[in-house]
Write an enzyme that holds these catalytic residues in place. Structure first.
Site, PDB file in Angstrom:
ATOM      1  N   ASP A 105      61.340  22.582  19.505  1.00  0.00           N
ATOM      2  CA  ASP A 105      61.745  21.381  19.050  1.00  0.00           C
ATOM      3  C   ASP A 105      62.169  21.207  17.637  1.00  0.00           C
ATOM      4  OD1 ASP A 105      61.517  20.406  21.731  1.00  0.00           O
ATOM      5  OD2 ASP A 105      60.082  19.114  21.385  1.00  0.00           O
ATOM      6  N   ASP A 125      66.091  13.885  31.806  1.00  0.00           N
ATOM      7  CA  ASP A 125      64.806  13.414  31.433  1.00  0.00           C
ATOM      8  C   ASP A 125      64.686  12.474  32.515  1.00  0.00           C
ATOM      9  OD1 ASP A 125      64.934  15.056  29.270  1.00  0.00           O
ATOM     10  OD2 ASP A 125      65.208  13.314  27.847  1.00  0.00           O
TER      11      ASP A 125
END
Lengths: 216, 256
Positions: free
Chosen positions: B12, B131
Site C-alpha cells: 500500500d 472489496d
C-alpha cells in the site's frame, strides 16, 4: 554497437520488454520501433505482443510491416514473445478466425473452459496465468544455463497446438500439452514472458543477445 | 506438476511510501517501495501488487515514478491499483512498466469501463478488485461490494459481480474481505471459495493474513489461484520463501 529493434505496433506492454532487454544488454541500443528502415538495419529483432491476435495482425497491416517482418524472419536473430509466437503460425481461432503469417505450420486454439487436472475437478482457470514449467524438447543456444522444466511466467487464453515437428523447442502442460517454444534457424519464439520470468527469463534474453542465429 | 499457486506481496503506497493500515485506520510506515519490492523479488515473490492509497490525485505522479523505478530493476509481473478511472490512467501505468492494473471503484460506477479497458489493452492486464463485506448471517452468508476503502455499501452481491466482471473481460479478480483486512485472522474462506468456484478466471485472495498457514488455507480451502498479503511480509515476521516452503510441504505447487 549492437542494435536491437523491438517491434512496436501499438499494442501490449512493450515497456516491460525493453526494460528487461536494456537490463541484460546495457551496451546495446534498444529501440521500440515500427520504422521499416530501422528494422532492416537492426542486428536483432524482438516481436513481442499481448492482447488479441486480430488486432496484432491488423496493426502489422496498418504500419505496412509484413514485408520487412518477413525479411527479418528470414535472416536476423529473431525472438517472438507471446503473440509474437502465435503470429508465426498459419491461423488462430481468435476473433472468429484470423490468418497469421504462416511461417510455421500449425494452429492457435482457445483453451477449453472445461479442462481439469488430476486432483482438481473444479476445472482449470482461463487465462492460463502464472508460473508454469517448460520442458525443453531440444537443446538450443537460447536454453543455455536454464534448467530443464524451469518455470516461466505465462498469461494467455490461446495456445499453439502441439504437433510433432522439428520446430518444437519446448512444451508446457495446462490441461493439455501445448507448444511453449518454437525454434527454426534464426527464429526462436516463446509463449511465456521472459521479460517477466525473473532469473530464467533474463537468462533467455541474455542468450538471445549473444546468439549468432544458428541452431547449435 | 503444473501451474504454481502464486504468492503476491502487496504494497500500500501513500505519497511514495509503503504504509499499512489496520482496517484502514492505523497507518504504519514500512519503507521505500523500490527497496521493499526488490526485497520481495529476492525472496521469490511471484508477482508484486502496488495499491496507491494517496488521497490527492495531484500526488499520483509519485506512483508513476515508483513503478518506473521498480520496473527497471524487478523482472516479475507488477500490478498497480488505486485511482485507475480512465483509459489514460491505464496507459500511463503500463507505459511506466506495470503489467496489470487493478480497477475497483471505477468498475462499480461504470462497469462498461472494464469492457473498454479489456478491449483496448487485453484482458491479461485488467484485474478487477472487489472489496466485499458479509451482510447475511452465519448460516446463509452473503457478501456485498463496498467502495471507498470499505466505507460505502453498493447493494451489489459480490458473487454476481465477480461473474459479471469476468463476462466483461476482466482477466483476474483481486478479492478482498473488508471484514478481515488488517485483522490477521485469516482469509474469509467462505467468501473466497464462493467467488473462486463461481468464475472461470483466476482469483487472488486478500485480506486477513496473519500466519503462513492462512496463506495455504486460501489455496486449499478457499480454492484461490493466488494469495496476497501485506503486513506479514513488511515487518519481517515472515519471508516469501518461508511461505513457499510451508505450502510446498502441504503439497501445494509453488515456484521453487
Amino acid at each position: 554497437m549492437t542494435t536491437i529493434a523491438i517491434l512496436d505496433y501499438g499494442m501490449g506492454n512493450l515497456r516491460s520488454v525493453s526494460k528487461a532487454v536494456e537490463h541484460v544488454a546495457p551496451n546495446a541500443t534498444v529501440q521500440l520501433t515500427h520504422d521499416a528502415d530501422y528494422l532492416r538495419q537492426a542486428d536483432r529483432v524482438i516481436f513481442p505482443g499481448q492482447g488479441a491476435i486480430t488486432g496484432c495482425i491488423q496493426a502489422l497491416d496498418k504500419y505496412n510491416l509484413h514485408e520487412v517482418l518477413r525479411e527479418c524472419l528470414a535472416e536476423k536473430p529473431f525472438l517472438g514473445i507471446c503473440l509474437g509466437l502465435q503470429a508465426l503460425y498459419d491461423e488462430s481461432e481468435e476473433g472468429g478466425g484470423t490468418t497469421c503469417l504462416g511461417i510455421l505450420p500449425g494452429k492457435v486454439k482457445k483453451f477449453p473452459t472445461s479442462m481439469t487436472e488430476p486432483g482438481n475437478d473444479r476445472g482449470l482457470k482461463v487465462p492460463h496465468m502464472g508460473w508454469n514449467q517448460v520442458y525443453q524438447n531440444q537443446s538450443h543456444p537460447l536454453w543455455q544455463g536454464i534448467n530443464q522444466d524451469e518455470r516461466f511466467y505465462f498469461v494467455h487464453s490461446y495456445y499453439v497446438e502441439y504437433t510433432e515437428q522439428a520446430s518444437v523447442a519446448g512444451t508446457t502442460d495446462y490441461g493439455l500439452k501445448f507448444t511453449a517454444a518454437a525454434a527454426r534457424e534464426n527464429i526462436f519464439a516463446v509463449q511465456f514472458h521472459p521479460e517477466k520470468s525473473q532469473h530464467a527469463g533474463l537468462q533467455l534474453l541474455k542468450n538471445f543477445i549473444s546468439w549468432n542465429g544458428s541452431n547449435s | 506438476m503444473g501451474l504454481a499457486k502464486r504468492i503476491i506481496p502487496c504494497l500500500d503506497v501513500d505519497n511514495g511510501r509503503v504504509v499499512k493500515g489496520v482496517q484502514f485506520v492505523e497507518i504504519r510506515d514500512a519503507g521505500d517501495p523500490v527497496e521493499v519490492a526488490r526485497r520481495y523479488d529476492e525472496q521469490g515473490a511471484d508477482e508484486i501488487t502496488f495499491l496507491d492509497i494517496t488521497a490527492s490525485s495531484d500526488d499520483r505522479e509519485t506512483m508513476v515514478h515508483v513503478v518506473e523505478q521498480v520496473a527497471s530493476q524487478v523482472f516479475i509481473p507488477l500490478t498497480v491499483g488505486g485511482g485507475i478511472r480512465k483509459v489514460e490512467d491505464i496507459r500511463r501505468m503500463l507505459n511506466a512498466g506495470a503489467d496489470k492494473v487493478a480497477i475497483n471503484t471505477a468498475a462499480v460506477f461504470n462497469p462498461e469501463f472494464v469492457k473498454e479497458a479489456a478491449d483496448h489493452f487485453g484482458s491479461q492486464c485488467i484485474v478487477v478488485a472487489i472489496d466485499a463485506k458479509q451482510v447475511g448471517d452465519g448460516d446463509d452468508p452473503r457478501w456485498e461490494i463496498f467502495t471507498h476503502g470499505g466505507r460505502k455499501p453498493t447493494g451489489i452481491d459480490a458473487i454476481e459481480w465477480a461473474r459479471k466482471m469476468a463476462d466483461y473481460g476482466a482477466g483476474e479478480i483481486l478479492l478482498t474481505s473488508m471484514d478481515r483486512d488488517g485483522t490477521k485472522d485469516g482469509f474469509d474462506i467462505a467468501l473466497t471459495r464462493a467467488v473462486c468456484d463461481a468464475v472461470s478466471i483466476p482469483v487472488i485472495a486478500s485480506g486477513g493474513v496473519g500466519t503462513l498457514e492462512h496463506l495455504a488455507a486460501g489455496v486449499t480451502e478457499g480454492h484461490a489461484d493466488a494469495v496476497l498479503a501485506a503486513s506479514i511480509f513488511h515487518f519481517g515476521e515472515y519471508t516469501v520463501g518461508q511461505a513457499k516452503a510451508l505450502m510446498a510441504k502441504m503439497g501445494i505447487e509453488t515456484r521453487g
